[in-house]
Write a protein that holds these residues in place. Structure first.
Motif, PDB file in Angstrom:
ATOM      1  N   HIS A 124      -4.044  -9.247  -3.656  1.00 49.36           N
ATOM      2  CA  HIS A 124      -4.846  -8.062  -3.329  1.00 49.36           C
ATOM      3  C   HIS A 124      -4.031  -7.186  -2.392  1.00 49.36           C
ATOM      4  CE1 HIS A 124      -7.448 -11.454  -4.269  1.00 49.36           C
ATOM      5  NE2 HIS A 124      -8.367 -10.597  -4.664  1.00 49.36           N
ATOM      6  N   LEU A 125      -3.934  -5.901  -2.694  1.00 54.96           N
ATOM      7  CA  LEU A 125      -2.999  -5.021  -1.994  1.00 54.96           C
ATOM      8  C   LEU A 125      -3.648  -4.189  -0.885  1.00 54.96           C
ATOM      9  CD1 LEU A 125      -0.984  -3.736  -5.092  1.00 54.96           C
ATOM     10  CD2 LEU A 125      -0.490  -5.715  -3.623  1.00 54.96           C
ATOM     11  N   TYR A 126      -2.825  -3.871   0.109  1.00 57.21           N
ATOM     12  CA  TYR A 126      -3.256  -3.143   1.303  1.00 57.21           C
ATOM     13  C   TYR A 126      -2.790  -1.691   1.281  1.00 57.21           C
ATOM     14  CZ  TYR A 126      -4.486  -3.074   6.346  1.00 57.21           C
ATOM     15  OH  TYR A 126      -5.061  -2.836   7.579  1.00 57.21           O
ATOM     16  N   ILE A 127      -2.288  -1.234   0.160  1.00 49.56           N
ATOM     17  CA  ILE A 127      -1.751   0.126   0.063  1.00 49.56           C
ATOM     18  C   ILE A 127      -2.835   1.157   0.394  1.00 49.56           C
ATOM     19  CG2 ILE A 127      -0.880   1.865  -1.559  1.00 49.56           C
ATOM     20  CD1 ILE A 127       0.657  -0.380  -2.952  1.00 49.56           C
ATOM     21  N   GLY A 128      -2.492   2.087   1.289  1.00 47.51           N
ATOM     22  CA  GLY A 128      -3.425   3.126   1.705  1.00 47.51           C
ATOM     23  C   GLY A 128      -4.186   2.805   2.970  1.00 47.51           C
ATOM     24  N   GLU A 129      -4.011   1.591   3.494  1.00 48.28           N
ATOM     25  CA  GLU A 129      -4.739   1.188   4.701  1.00 48.28           C
ATOM     26  C   GLU A 129      -3.783   0.797   5.832  1.00 48.28           C
ATOM     27  OE1 GLU A 129      -7.991  -1.555   3.774  1.00 48.28           O
ATOM     28  OE2 GLU A 129      -7.911  -0.898   1.687  1.00 48.28           O
ATOM     29  N   GLU A 130      -2.517   1.153   5.693  1.00 49.32           N
ATOM     30  CA  GLU A 130      -1.486   0.704   6.633  1.00 49.32           C
ATOM     31  C   GLU A 130      -1.744   1.126   8.075  1.00 49.32           C
ATOM     32  OE1 GLU A 130       0.470   1.272   2.549  1.00 49.32           O
ATOM     33  OE2 GLU A 130      -0.906   2.426   3.820  1.00 49.32           O
ATOM     34  N   ALA A 131      -2.307   2.309   8.268  1.00 54.75           N
ATOM     35  CA  ALA A 131      -2.541   2.796   9.633  1.00 54.75           C
ATOM     36  C   ALA A 131      -3.578   1.952  10.367  1.00 54.75           C
ATOM     37  CB  ALA A 131      -2.990   4.257   9.604  1.00 54.75           C
ATOM     38  N   CYS A 132      -4.445   1.307   9.627  1.00 54.11           N
ATOM     39  CA  CYS A 132      -5.487   0.481  10.249  1.00 54.11           C
ATOM     40  C   CYS A 132      -4.874  -0.741  10.935  1.00 54.11           C
ATOM     41  CB  CYS A 132      -6.503   0.030   9.205  1.00 54.11           C
ATOM     42  SG  CYS A 132      -7.416   1.349   8.396  1.00 54.11           S
ATOM     43  N   GLY A 133      -4.205  -1.574  10.158  1.00 53.76           N
ATOM     44  CA  GLY A 133      -3.644  -2.797  10.707  1.00 53.76           C
ATOM     45  C   GLY A 133      -2.618  -2.540  11.787  1.00 53.76           C
ATOM     46  N   GLU A 183      -0.683  -2.748  17.215  1.00 57.85           N
ATOM     47  CA  GLU A 183       0.238  -2.209  18.215  1.00 57.85           C
ATOM     48  C   GLU A 183      -0.342  -2.293  19.627  1.00 57.85           C
ATOM     49  OE1 GLU A 183       3.655  -0.664  18.051  1.00 57.85           O
ATOM     50  OE2 GLU A 183       3.356  -2.248  16.566  1.00 57.85           O
ATOM     51  N   ASN A 184      -1.626  -2.565  19.735  1.00 54.43           N
ATOM     52  CA  ASN A 184      -2.276  -2.716  21.037  1.00 54.43           C
ATOM     53  C   ASN A 184      -2.427  -4.169  21.467  1.00 54.43           C
ATOM     54  OD1 ASN A 184      -3.377   0.038  22.046  1.00 54.43           O
ATOM     55  ND2 ASN A 184      -3.860   0.051  19.858  1.00 54.43           N
ATOM     56  N   LEU A 185      -1.969  -5.094  20.645  1.00 54.59           N
ATOM     57  CA  LEU A 185      -2.190  -6.520  20.918  1.00 54.59           C
ATOM     58  C   LEU A 185      -0.959  -7.192  21.500  1.00 54.59           C
ATOM     59  CD1 LEU A 185      -4.124  -7.555  17.679  1.00 54.59           C
ATOM     60  CD2 LEU A 185      -5.058  -6.734  19.859  1.00 54.59           C
ATOM     61  N   ARG A 186      -1.198  -8.257  22.241  1.00 56.27           N
ATOM     62  CA  ARG A 186      -0.122  -9.123  22.708  1.00 56.27           C
ATOM     63  C   ARG A 186       0.219 -10.103  21.600  1.00 56.27           C
ATOM     64  NH1 ARG A 186      -2.850 -11.119  28.338  1.00 56.27           N
ATOM     65  NH2 ARG A 186      -2.782 -13.062  27.136  1.00 56.27           N
TER      66      ARG A 186
END
Length: 322
Positions: free
Chosen positions: A40-49, A54-57
């Protein structure tokens, strides 16, 4: 919009374009018959993850879904181990036994993708409970889709996390399609975020295809959760560009609908427009990251193809912790 550090921008776009390159290649080789199982692909949702992670340790936890490749890469997973896992090779994350929907890497807090819709909530809640008891200031993030928000596990987890003030960030990737079902036919509210009020936690909806909107909203949510105030529900409005699974005939929607969304609201193109418009990065710098991502994916494929399959004698090994 505030100015962002150049190294941060390069890292963020690098992760997003790597996810895009990985998923594009996975679709190609799956349709060529090279991969077993489903994907199952994540194309088009990259900004979400990427915007969230980028805010996590590194030691923060995330719990993913069956559409988990993007979350893995956003959290820092090894792309070569991921590709080997899809090929069913022993060099993969689960030694080839988990496949696309069960990648995990505890060393970076990636507790696992999950083939069961809505199964991640309580796993993330358990990790958050452990962090609270150990006083580590770690948090747990549960990624899920709008369809999964209608599962009973969502309500169970939100209620308990709120009662115990657990450090859980619930991230709904509102991609408008629950498998083949449009959300308006099964969901009683326009915004999933309003459900937060029922559990006495903050809820916020933002544009999930705008990396900067996601990053800033997640920054606020992570600070709230890590500060010991309890859980938070963040809804990211996005769109699932590809079918529910690779090979999905997509009889439930038109190609025109999909093309319109992807043409007008591609998160990678949105990012490029902002950073080049403000002269934070150049087209050449972004193009170089695109090429590096594609080369890395090709290298991962070649190594995965050359790797051995697990031995038959290992069939019943590695299913339980020692």
């Amino acid at each position: 919009m505030k100015k962002y550090d150049k190294a941060f921008l390069l890292e963020a776009y690098g992760k997003m374009t790597t996810i895009r390159a990985y998923e594009t290649k996975v679709e190609e080789i799956f349709l060529a018959g090279e991969l077993p199982g489903f994907t199952h692909l994540y194309i088009g949702e990259e900004a979400c993850g990427v915007g969230v992670c980028e805010n996590l340790r590194t030691d923060d936890y995330i719990e993913s879904t069956h559409r988990g490749h993007g979350h893995c890469l956003a959290k820092g997973a090894d792309i070569k181990k991921m590709m080997a896992e899809l090929y069913g090779k022993e060099t993969g994350y689960c030694r080839g036994k988990g496949g696309s929907m069960h990648i995990a890497d505890f060393s970076i807090g990636m507790l696992g993708a999950n083939g069961v819709v809505g199964a991640g909530y309580n796993l993330a809640m358990g990790a958050a409970l452990a962090a609270k008891l150990k006083r580590t200031e770690q948090i747990a993030v549960a990624f899920f889709g709008d369809g999964a928000s209608n599962r009973g596990t969502f309500h169970e987890s939100c209620n308990m996390a709120s009662v115990w003030k657990l450090p859980v960030l619930y991230v709904c990737e509102m991609n408008r399609w629950a498998s083949t079902t449009p959300y308006r036919t099964t969901t009683s509210v326009e915004d999933i975020a309003v459900r937060a009020a029922a559990y006495d936690m903050p809820g916020k909806s933002v544009d999930g295809n705008d990396f900067f909107a996601v990053y800033e909203a997640a920054k606020e949510a992570v600070a709230y959760v890590r500060g010991g105030k309890g859980p938070y529900l963040l809804e990211l409005k996005t769109y699932r560009i590809k079918g529910h699974f690779v090979g999905d005939p997509e009889k439930y929607r038109t190609r025109e609908e999909v093309q319109e969304h992807f043409t007008k609201d591609d998160p990678l193109q949105n990012f490029r427009a902002v950073v080049t418009g403000k002269k934070w990065l150049t087209e050449a710098e972004l193009d170089e990251l695109d090429q590096k991502a594609k080369a890395l994916v090709e290298e991962a494929v070649q190594e995965a193809m050359a790797a051995p399959y697990p031995a038959e004698s290992e069939l019943m090994e590695n299913y339980y912790c020692e």
